[in-house]
Design a protein around this motif. Sequence first.
Motif, PDB file in Angstrom:
ATOM      1  N   ASN A 144      -8.148   0.011  -2.857  1.00 14.83           N
ATOM      2  CA  ASN A 144      -6.991   0.847  -3.197  1.00 14.83           C
ATOM      3  C   ASN A 144      -5.678   0.227  -2.713  1.00 14.83           C
ATOM      4  N   MET A 145      -5.780  -0.721  -1.765  1.00 13.23           N
ATOM      5  CA  MET A 145      -4.600  -1.443  -1.286  1.00 13.23           C
ATOM      6  C   MET A 145      -3.923  -2.191  -2.431  1.00 13.23           C
ATOM      7  N   ARG A 160      -3.665  -1.180  -5.578  1.00 13.47           N
ATOM      8  CA  ARG A 160      -3.257  -0.323  -6.695  1.00 13.47           C
ATOM      9  C   ARG A 160      -1.797  -0.541  -7.053  1.00 13.47           C
ATOM     10  N   MET A 161      -1.007  -1.006  -6.083  1.00 13.71           N
ATOM     11  CA  MET A 161       0.426  -1.139  -6.339  1.00 13.71           C
ATOM     12  C   MET A 161       1.038  -2.232  -5.461  1.00 13.71           C
ATOM     13  N   LYS A 179       4.421  -2.622  -3.246  1.00 11.03           N
ATOM     14  CA  LYS A 179       5.421  -1.675  -2.760  1.00 11.03           C
ATOM     15  C   LYS A 179       6.231  -2.312  -1.644  1.00 11.03           C
ATOM     16  N   THR A 212       8.639  -1.192   0.162  1.00  6.68           N
ATOM     17  CA  THR A 212       8.929  -0.381   1.352  1.00  6.68           C
ATOM     18  C   THR A 212       7.744  -0.336   2.311  1.00  6.68           C
ATOM     19  N   SER A 213       6.584  -0.823   1.859  1.00 11.26           N
ATOM     20  CA  SER A 213       5.396  -0.797   2.701  1.00 11.26           C
ATOM     21  C   SER A 213       4.959  -2.206   3.051  1.00 11.26           C
ATOM     22  N   SER A 218       1.481  -2.977   2.164  1.00  8.86           N
ATOM     23  CA  SER A 218       1.199  -3.289   0.763  1.00  8.86           C
ATOM     24  C   SER A 218       1.503  -4.751   0.476  1.00  8.86           C
ATOM     25  N   LEU A 237       5.512   8.447   2.923  1.00  8.01           N
ATOM     26  CA  LEU A 237       5.312   8.104   1.513  1.00  8.01           C
ATOM     27  C   LEU A 237       5.728   6.661   1.260  1.00  8.01           C
ATOM     28  N   GLU A 238       6.803   6.247   1.916  1.00 12.44           N
ATOM     29  CA  GLU A 238       7.307   4.897   1.659  1.00 12.44           C
ATOM     30  C   GLU A 238       6.398   3.810   2.222  1.00 12.44           C
ATOM     31  N   VAL A 239       5.719   4.086   3.338  1.00 10.79           N
ATOM     32  CA  VAL A 239       4.846   3.047   3.905  1.00 10.79           C
ATOM     33  C   VAL A 239       3.433   3.079   3.319  1.00 10.79           C
ATOM     34  N   CYS A 240       3.069   4.147   2.625  1.00  9.54           N
ATOM     35  CA  CYS A 240       1.695   4.292   2.113  1.00  9.54           C
ATOM     36  C   CYS A 240       1.381   3.157   1.128  1.00  9.54           C
ATOM     37  N   PRO A 241       0.402   2.287   1.449  1.00  4.09           N
ATOM     38  CA  PRO A 241       0.155   1.120   0.594  1.00  4.09           C
ATOM     39  C   PRO A 241      -0.680   1.435  -0.644  1.00  4.09           C
ATOM     40  N   THR A 242      -1.322   2.601  -0.676  1.00  9.88           N
ATOM     41  CA  THR A 242      -2.220   2.900  -1.795  1.00  9.88           C
ATOM     42  C   THR A 242      -1.589   3.824  -2.819  1.00  9.88           C
ATOM     43  N   GLY A 243      -0.459   4.436  -2.475  1.00  8.78           N
ATOM     44  CA  GLY A 243       0.115   5.437  -3.360  1.00  8.78           C
ATOM     45  C   GLY A 243      -0.592   6.779  -3.248  1.00  8.78           C
TER      46      GLY A 243
END
Lengths: 325, 302
Positions: free
Chosen positions: A95-96, A98-99, A101, A103-104, A107, B134-140
């Motif tokens: 799931n890592m 999936r996107m 990002k 800001t993360s 990710s 929400l911003e740091v969540c890597p999986t959405g």
Amino acid sequence: MSRSDSAAAQVREYREEPRSYYGQPVVKEPVWSWEIPWYFFTGGLGGASAGLAYLAERTGNEPLARRAWLIALAGVTVSPALLISDLGVPRRFSNMLRMVKITSPMSIGSWILVISGTTTVISAVHATTGLLPRLARLAKPAAALAGLPLSTYTAALISQTAVPIWHEARRELPLVFASGAAASAGAAATALTPTRHAGPARRLAVLGALGELAAVQLMEKRLGGLADPYHREGVERYTRAARVLTALGAVAIAGPARRDRRAAVAGGALVLAGAVCERWSVFKAGALSARDPAYTVGPQRERIRTRRGRGASRRGTPDAASRPL
Amino acid sequence: MSEPLEINVWPGSYGAAAKPRMGFFTDTSICIGCKACEVACKEWNQIPASPQQGFTGHSYDNTVDLGADTWRHVAFIEQRKPVGLDSAGGSLVDAAALHQLIDETGLGTYQEGDGLRWLMASDVCKHCTNAACLEVCPTGALFRTEFDTVVVQEDVCNGCGYCVPACPFGVLDQREEDGRVWKCTLCYDRLKDDKEPACAQACPTNSIQFGELTDLRERADRRLNKLTEAGAEHAQLYLAGDEDGIGGAGAFFLLLDEPEVYGLPPDPVDTTDDLGSIWGAAGIAAAALAGGLLAAFARGRP
């Protein structure tokens, strides 16, 4: 008085008149377990080793290149295993991806690890067996490049949290991690490579070790009184061990390790142990600063007092009550 | 400091499906500490028992803090104030006599004005405008709903734990039994059915008010001014504007003392505001590492 010193004064003031909810933490300390500080170490080791291996190859130092590729391989193989094992739901690790990002940092880091892992595996296979020559020609420089952010993004990751002494050290932590990565990669290659081929590895180890010691000093200086968790019970031994081991190892590598293989192994082991302790020191100090509400509330009050923060509260205007809205 | 990153998720990305922003106004001045909100929340959302539940010694608080299994937490604060001196204008002799009486009779709990004041407050996820979790969540897994609330999708969360230290309020936590992270959803399922969240419905004093955020803010302003006029000198609205470090919150509070007394941060920030300097420093360090590697080979001999 520096900015962080006055924040430290606020921490002291806070302790004299505790304004907290039964001393309960305001922010949560990380739930990450032992895998994460070890990952900070293995990620840095693997990342910087890829760069060392690539440059060794380019300068015709095959014995060093082969060993450094294998060290890099070990680093990028162990790293995802540690990360997946730390997940609350390990089977959902994919799931890592999936996107993407920005800001993360976790990710972005996952993608860096994917790129670095894939290219390093191809490079190591080619370096040891000669297979995949075409792929390896692309993979090797890519692995060397991806290894650079792999060594530093973990610092960005922990800075992007509400943990006071991590966020406040966001400018210095990546330097600590980058120099620790250089020291680790140099030290591991020094220990495993015959002395007459290990020259660049020794120089990298000593440069990295000196950089690490300096970066930690800089970080503590900038944190001022907020660096206090690095010297509290339960953290101090890691902080001090990191310094002593790194310094001793660097001396051994800079001196006797140039001729004596045993000194090279001992010096390499010392610097590696120092880098591990440094990551544990950062990890433990961060958790401690999150647990103690003084480190959260003190600096925030100071921000409000010096008008660098707006605060989140608003008082009433008495006469407005009788006016209809 | 870099410019805050503007991500117009709500209402922009929802288009016509966007709903007005919904939230909570928790007026702690009329909270009676009954914990009906905690119970209603647990029942509706089928939350397991809180791990720390039991006798804590912290007044009547038995759940300690917000976490994976506590989505509403009622705080109990007992404040000792100078006995009657400032409010009643009594003399020092009167105060001393009152103190002595209290000691002799062994009265431990007494009401406001008698030397001790109770503060009770039901805490909850703030559903920040700029939500660090929400911003740091890597999986959405963490996403923003059409009501501009912040919710964890439990079928996506892989328990990486990043949101836990990222939240400036310490709201989220990992549930040990299943490894995932849980928090208040502002009863997303009920909102979709035009029902108010369980805690707000259960609150007997209307300390927890649910509604459109713009309405709640007006109501809160009126209430604050009334209390201030009545002499509640420390009364304050917490997270009720857009100017704070998290750009305002969906759940905001009327407090009778400073936020830290309730275990709330006085100046919470979304650390994403510093994203530029965070990535910048990581980039500089990566370049320094490249420089170090090149320097190690600078002599050019094997």
